[in-house]
Write a protein that holds these residues in place. Sequence first.
Motif, mmCIF file in Angstrom:
data_model
loop_
_atom_site.group_PDB
_atom_site.id
_atom_site.type_symbol
_atom_site.label_atom_id
_atom_site.label_comp_id
_atom_site.label_asym_id
_atom_site.label_seq_id
_atom_site.Cartn_x
_atom_site.Cartn_y
_atom_site.Cartn_z
ATOM 1 N N LYS A 106 0.905 -0.983 0.004
ATOM 2 C CA LYS A 106 0.094 -0.076 0.037
ATOM 3 C C LYS A 106 0.845 1.265 0.081
ATOM 4 N N ASP A 148 -3.885 1.012 9.432
ATOM 5 C CA ASP A 148 -4.479 -0.095 8.371
ATOM 6 C C ASP A 148 -4.609 -1.568 9.037
ATOM 7 N N ALA A 149 -3.668 -1.902 9.688
ATOM 8 C CA ALA A 149 -3.825 -3.250 10.553
ATOM 9 C C ALA A 149 -4.952 -3.278 11.458
ATOM 10 N N TRP A 151 -7.738 -1.330 11.115
ATOM 11 C CA TRP A 151 -8.835 -1.272 10.235
ATOM 12 C C TRP A 151 -9.337 -2.881 9.904
ATOM 13 N N GLN A 152 -7.992 -3.440 9.533
ATOM 14 C CA GLN A 152 -8.335 -4.784 9.048
ATOM 15 C C GLN A 152 -9.104 -5.857 10.248
ATOM 16 N N GLU A 155 -12.832 -5.719 11.820
ATOM 17 C CA GLU A 155 -14.023 -6.323 11.360
ATOM 18 C C GLU A 155 -14.309 -7.434 12.244
#
Length: 240
Positions: A106, A148-149, A151-152, A155
């Motif tokens: 990314k 980012d980690a 956000w992943q 879920e």
Amino acid sequence: MANHVLLTSDDHRTLRITSERSAALGDAVMSCLIVPSEFRRVQNEYPILFRLTPQRDRFQALAMFGFEPGENLFLAGERWEARYRPLALEIQPFLIGHPATEGGDKQIHLDLDHPRVATGGEGVRVFDDLGRATPYLETIAAQLGELDAGWQASEGFFAALARHELLEPLTLEITLADGSTNRLVGYHGIAEERLQQLDAVALGELHADGHLLPVFMALASLANVAELVERKSRRGDLRG
């Protein structure tokens, strides 16, 4: 209007970012999106609440700074009166971009229209004269990676909250020192009674998946509502 571009040393060799805090630089906000991996740090300072997205298809976690839009009770002029600021604020004006090729890394993007992009000679350099990342940019890259980690992983966290019915509507009605009332509506909090009713198997599952600690951190963070009320009351006294 956002103006996102790919950050490169060729195009942004002289770029500087204003690192001070102020309303003019985008800090006058009542809340900020956060990820479960930072709940431990957030709960030391701010209440953690949950709210459905505008599409009402999923929940998001928020660190609360105030009671109404544009109100940040931790912002005093150019000073932020807390030891920790959430990642989503700290990385501005940068954001995570999609990989240039499928399966690639990314990228770091930049919002050129963000007020933190310095227009004069002030601010922190992003690249040095040779085009290498400065320590500031290296810190931003690490924070973007952590965000980012987070956000992943979020879920799975919210799926676990739904599976165990651990979110419930929460309305906070706050009476200030001057007698006025503030209400926070449309939010959810951890369902403490439901949490206490979970059996050992369910608690073990939450713990094994790394979700139990953020649940307890969010629950503990509600003690910060009293601090938020006190800040609001002091602001009223100062303005009066």
